[in-house]
Scaffold this active site. Sequence first.
Site, short mmCIF file in Angstrom:
data_model
loop_
_atom_site.label_atom_id
_atom_site.label_comp_id
_atom_site.label_asym_id
_atom_site.label_seq_id
_atom_site.Cartn_x
_atom_site.Cartn_y
_atom_site.Cartn_z
N ASP A 1 12.85 13.03 2.57
CA ASP A 1 11.55 11.95 3.10
C ASP A 1 10.67 11.32 1.93
O ASP A 1 10.05 11.07 1.71
CB ASP A 1 11.47 11.95 4.44
N HIS B 1 16.51 6.47 9.68
CA HIS B 1 16.78 5.90 8.89
C HIS B 1 18.01 5.68 7.74
O HIS B 1 19.23 5.79 8.31
CB HIS B 1 16.36 6.64 7.76
N CYS C 1 18.18 15.50 4.98
CA CYS C 1 17.37 15.50 5.43
C CYS C 1 16.44 17.11 5.22
O CYS C 1 15.20 17.04 4.25
CB CYS C 1 16.55 14.59 6.17
C1 CIR Z 1 10.88 11.85 11.23
O1 CIR Z 1 10.79 11.02 12.17
O2 CIR Z 1 10.66 11.28 10.51
C2 CIR Z 1 11.63 13.71 11.14
N1 CIR Z 1 11.24 13.81 12.78
C3 CIR Z 1 12.90 13.59 11.13
C4 CIR Z 1 13.32 13.21 9.46
C5 CIR Z 1 14.54 12.95 9.08
N2 CIR Z 1 14.67 12.33 7.97
C6 CIR Z 1 15.82 11.64 6.99
O3 CIR Z 1 17.02 11.88 8.18
N3 CIR Z 1 15.79 11.88 6.39
#
Ligand code: CIR
Length: 264
Positions: A77, A173, A258
């Site tokens: 991210d 996402h 991710c």
């Molecule tokens: C969030 O809510 O930001 C994290 N718990 C999970 C992020 C997952 N990222 C993604 O799918 N690229």
Amino acid sequence: AVLHHRPRRQQRRVALVRIPASNLGEGELTHLERRAVDTAKADEQWDDYCAALVAEGWDTVEVDAAPDLPDSVFIEDTVVFFGDLAVLANPGADSRKPEVEAVERAVRAIPGISIARITAPGTLDGGDVLKVGGTVYVGASSRTNAEGIRQLRGILAVRGYTVVAVPMTKALHLKSGATALPDGTVIGHPDLLETTSLFPRFLAVPEPEGVAVVLLSDETLLMSASAPRTAELLSNLGYRVVTVDVSEFEKLEGCVTCLSVRVR
Ligand code: CIR
């Protein structure tokens, strides 16, 4: 940053990873109920995930740990690569903004990479960015706002990419709902997407956990062990499928994509 070298004859590729924080279980949740995370199991799953990348010809570069940033393991991210251009994200969740600093240091240490960034009031999470050839699909999600999309469009227009924004309300996402196969076919789960009509070639997969594939090569896909029917479907399409158990990360709305950022 630590570079794990495994000497081999073929050209190896680089993926950034970040060890899970000790407070992983406190990560952000948007669409799921909180369930207890087994951090010892998460650490093991992360080790196995990194080992799978290494076994498939990738070198992992570890970004400095952020023991207090629960979502820092979801490194995808924080930065997106477009060839030799790295676009540093500005995560939409305030708790995640401090993740970017150490990632920037690691990116600056990679030779030949130039850097652009998404800045406030623009927000963008790398999990919303799906590259398919010269088209870059961007989820307009709770994390990525219109200004973030405009900035990305501006950064990429001069490089010849077309940015296509995709409304996202049913999943965190864009890449929680759809990713793409090496031939450019977008795969996704209809329950997680507002629309599939923006994708020229779309294949629905049977399991929500099956939407996320990491392209390890032109013929090899990395997938979650939670989606056996999708694994079978994709293997019947002629791909070699490598599976890893990422159940502890799935509890936090994470997935196989991710947990790393591929430099390409
Ligand atoms: C969030 O809510 O930001 C994290 N718990 C999970 C992020 C997952 N990222 C993604 O799918 N690229």
